[in-house]
Design a protein around this motif. Structure first.
Motif, PDB file in Angstrom:
ATOM      1  N   ILE A 124      -5.414   1.770 -20.574  1.00 52.69           N
ATOM      2  CA  ILE A 124      -5.279   1.187 -19.242  1.00 52.69           C
ATOM      3  C   ILE A 124      -3.794   1.214 -18.891  1.00 52.69           C
ATOM      4  O   ILE A 124      -2.956   0.749 -19.680  1.00 52.69           O
ATOM      5  N   CYS A 125      -3.464   1.813 -17.746  1.00 50.76           N
ATOM      6  CA  CYS A 125      -2.050   1.835 -17.351  1.00 50.76           C
ATOM      7  C   CYS A 125      -1.859   1.066 -16.050  1.00 50.76           C
ATOM      8  O   CYS A 125      -2.801   0.888 -15.267  1.00 50.76           O
ATOM      9  N   ALA A 126      -0.633   0.589 -15.857  1.00 48.99           N
ATOM     10  CA  ALA A 126      -0.298  -0.113 -14.627  1.00 48.99           C
ATOM     11  C   ALA A 126      -0.472   0.848 -13.456  1.00 48.99           C
ATOM     12  O   ALA A 126      -0.307   2.055 -13.608  1.00 48.99           O
ATOM     13  N   HIS A 127      -0.786   0.312 -12.299  1.00 46.11           N
ATOM     14  CA  HIS A 127      -1.119   1.178 -11.152  1.00 46.11           C
ATOM     15  C   HIS A 127       0.107   1.789 -10.492  1.00 46.11           C
ATOM     16  O   HIS A 127      -0.024   2.662  -9.653  1.00 46.11           O
ATOM     17  N   ASP A 128       1.300   1.340 -10.855  1.00 46.82           N
ATOM     18  CA  ASP A 128       2.499   1.948 -10.263  1.00 46.82           C
ATOM     19  C   ASP A 128       3.417   2.476 -11.361  1.00 46.82           C
ATOM     20  O   ASP A 128       4.170   1.731 -11.979  1.00 46.82           O
ATOM     21  N   LEU A 129       3.325   3.778 -11.583  1.00 50.25           N
ATOM     22  CA  LEU A 129       4.097   4.432 -12.636  1.00 50.25           C
ATOM     23  C   LEU A 129       4.916   5.572 -12.050  1.00 50.25           C
ATOM     24  O   LEU A 129       4.633   6.044 -10.951  1.00 50.25           O
ATOM     25  N   TYR A 130       5.881   6.028 -12.838  1.00 55.82           N
ATOM     26  CA  TYR A 130       6.591   7.271 -12.539  1.00 55.82           C
ATOM     27  C   TYR A 130       5.546   8.362 -12.232  1.00 55.82           C
ATOM     28  O   TYR A 130       4.548   8.473 -12.961  1.00 55.82           O
ATOM     29  N   GLY A 131       5.756   9.131 -11.167  1.00 57.94           N
ATOM     30  CA  GLY A 131       4.759  10.109 -10.734  1.00 57.94           C
ATOM     31  C   GLY A 131       4.326  11.074 -11.835  1.00 57.94           C
ATOM     32  O   GLY A 131       3.139  11.380 -11.978  1.00 57.94           O
ATOM     33  N   GLY A 132       5.282  11.540 -12.636  1.00 64.24           N
ATOM     34  CA  GLY A 132       4.962  12.484 -13.722  1.00 64.24           C
ATOM     35  C   GLY A 132       4.039  11.860 -14.764  1.00 64.24           C
ATOM     36  O   GLY A 132       3.109  12.505 -15.257  1.00 64.24           O
TER      37      GLY A 132
END
Ligand SMILES: *Cc1c(COP(=O)(O)O)cnc(C)c1O
Length: 391
Positions: A105-113
Motif C-alpha cells: 500500500i503506498c501513499a496517494h501522493d508520490l514522486y511521479g516516477g
C-alpha cells in the motif's frame, strides 16, 4: 616483452605518496592471488572485490559515508546499498522484499516516477499495489487488516504540495501488522529527518538530488538496520538487477556530500524567507511550505523534523507560462536539490501521467509551481520573481 604486450599490460600501482583525494576505481574487475583466494572472496569468507557490478572501492566508501550520516559512526547494524539511480534503489528494494502475490500500500501522493513504477512494472510482476491517503490512519489500518500488505510506502513531506505524514504512528501500525515501512527521504536528507529513528524499516534516497547537490551524477540508496536482509537478499538483488552505482558517480556523490550541511542550511534559510515573501504577494493565491504556521501539518513537521526543508510550491492566479519563461536566475528544469534554484510545473512535467481528476484532488492544479530553493542571495531570488511577475 614485445610492443603489443607493453601496450596492453596494466601499469603498476606505485604512488610515491598518496593523493589527497581518493581515486576513482574505473576497473570492471579485481585480481586474485590464485584459486584459493578467489574462492574465499567469492564465498565472502575474505574481504575483497570481484567485479564492479558486485561492488567496488568507491561503492564501499560511499556506502560507509551514508551509514555514518544516517546512523552515526558507531552503528553496528546500519547498512547502505548505493545504486545507479533513485528509481533503481526503489526497484531493488521492492523486488528484493516481495514475491508475486504479495501486496503493498503506498501513499496517494508520490514522486511521479515511483507511482509509474508501482502501477506498471511492480504490478506486472504480480505484486498488488493499492493507494491510500496516509493521513487517514484509522481507514488505513482497516485497509491493512483486509489486505495484509508486505510493504507500506510513503514520502514525507510529499511531492509537490508538501503534505507531512506521521511516520511514528505509521511505524506503529506497520509493526502491529508485520509490514515493512519504507520512507523516501529524498526531500529531507538525514540532516532534518531520520525515519528509522521514528520506527521505519527502510529509507530510500535519490542521491541525485540534495546529497549530490550539483546535478552531475545520478544515484540512489537503500538504508536499513535489517542487516540480515541487507547483507544477503537485498545485496544479491542489487547485483542481479545490475543496479550498483558506477565508480565515477559514487566519487562525485562523495565530493558533493562534503558541503551538504552548508548547502542545506543556506537553502532552508532562503526557503523560509521566500515562502514568507510569496505569501505576501497579491499575484500568489497559495503557498505550500511546512515552515509556514498556516501550513496544515506545521505542528507535525515541527515535531518530527529538525527543520522544514528547502522545497516549496505555490499557485499563481494567472500567467504561469509567462512567469516561468521570464525567470532569469531561477531555472525551469525537472530536478531538485541542486545549489541552483529550480522551478518545475508538476501538471505538465512530474505528474503528467496522473489522471486529471486525481491530480486536481491532490491539489496539483495547472497554476501550481514547485520551487527547489538554491543557495543564491535572497535579494536576487526575490527580484527575479518580482521581475518575472511584472513581465
Ligand atoms: C528524483 C526522485 C526519485 C527518483 O530518483 P532518480 O535518481 O531520478 O532515479 C525518487 N523519489 C523522489 C522523491 C525523487 O525526487
Amino acid at each position: 616483452m614485445k610492443i603489443e604486450s607493453l601496450c596492453a599490460r596494466e601499469i603498476s600501482h606505485s604512488e610515491i605518496n598518496p593523493p589527497h583525494l581518493e581515486a576513482v576505481y574505473l576497473s570492471s574487475s579485481y585480481k586474485f592471488n590464485g584459486l584459493d583466494e578467489g574462492i574465499e572472496i567469492f564465498d565472502q569468507r575474505k574481504a575483497g572485490d570481484v567485479y564492479a557490478r558486485y561492488g567496488h572501492p568507491n561503492h564501499r566508501q560511499i556506502a560507509h559515508k551514508l551509514v555514518d550520516l544516517e546512523f552515526g559512526p558507531e552503528s553496528e547494524n546500519g547498512r547502505a546499498l548505493v545504486t545507479n539511480s533513485g528509481m533503481s534503489a526503489i526497484n531493488t528494494l521492492i523486488t528484493g522484499l516481495c514475491t508475486s502475490g504479495d501486496k503493498m500500500i503506498c501513499a496517494h501522493d508520490l514522486y511521479g516516477g515511483s507511482s509509474d513504477l508501482f502501477h506498471l512494472n511492480i504490478s506486472r510482476a504480480g505484486i498488488q499495489v493499492d493507494e491510500y491517503d496516509f493521513s487517514d490512519l484509522e481507514g488505513l489500518e482497516k485497509k491493512i487488516e483486509q489486505t495484509s500488505p508486505t510493504i507500506l510506502y510513503l514520502e514525507s513531506p510529499s511531492n509537490p504540495v508538501l503534505r507531512v505524514y506521521d511516520i511514528k504512528a505509521l511505524a506503529e501500525i506497520a509493526k502491529k501488522y508485520d509490514s515493512y515501512l519504507i520512507v523516501d527521504n529524498t526531500f529531507n536528507t538525514s540532516l532534518i529527518q531520520k525515519p528509522i529513528d521514528l520506527g521505519a524499516d527502510f529509507v530510500i534516497y535519490s542521491t541525485t538530488k540534495y546529497l549530490n547537490g550539483h546535478g552531475n551524477a545520478l544515484g540512489g540508496a537503500i538504508l536499513s538496520q535489517h542487516h540480515d536482509l541487507m547483507d544477503d537478499r537485498l545485496l544479491k538483488t542489487m547485483r542481479l538487477n545490475g543496479s550498483t552505482i558506477s565508480p565515477m558517480d559514487a566519487w562525485l556523490l562523495g565530493q558533493g556530500i562534503k558541503t551538504l550541511p552548508l548547502r542545506y542550511k543556506a537553502q532552508q534559510h532562503n526557503a523560509q524567507l521566500l515562502a514568507d515573501f510569496l505569501n505576501e504577494l497579491s499575484q500568489v493565491s497559495k503557498v505550500y511550505y511546512p515552515g509556514l504556521t498556516m501550513h496544515a501539518n506545521h505542528d507535525l513537521a515541527k515535531e518530527q523534523m529538525n527543520g522544514f526543508g528547502a522545497m516549496l510550491s505555490f499557485e499563481l492566479k494567472e500567467n504561469v507560462d509567462r512567469f516561468l519563461r521570464s525567470l532569469r536566475l531561477v531555472t525551469l528544469a525537472p530536478t531538485l536539490g541542486d545549489i541552483n534554484s529550480l522551478v518545475l510545473h508538476p501538471a505538465t512535467m512530474s505528474h503528467r501521467n496522473m489522471p486529471e481528476k486525481q491530480r486536481l484532488e491532490l491539489g496539483i492544479t495547472d497554476q501550481l509551481i514547485r520551487l527547489s530553493v538554491g543557495i543564491e542571495h535572497i535579494d536576487d531570488l526575490k527580484s527575479d520573481i518580482l521581475e518575472a511577475l511584472k513581465a
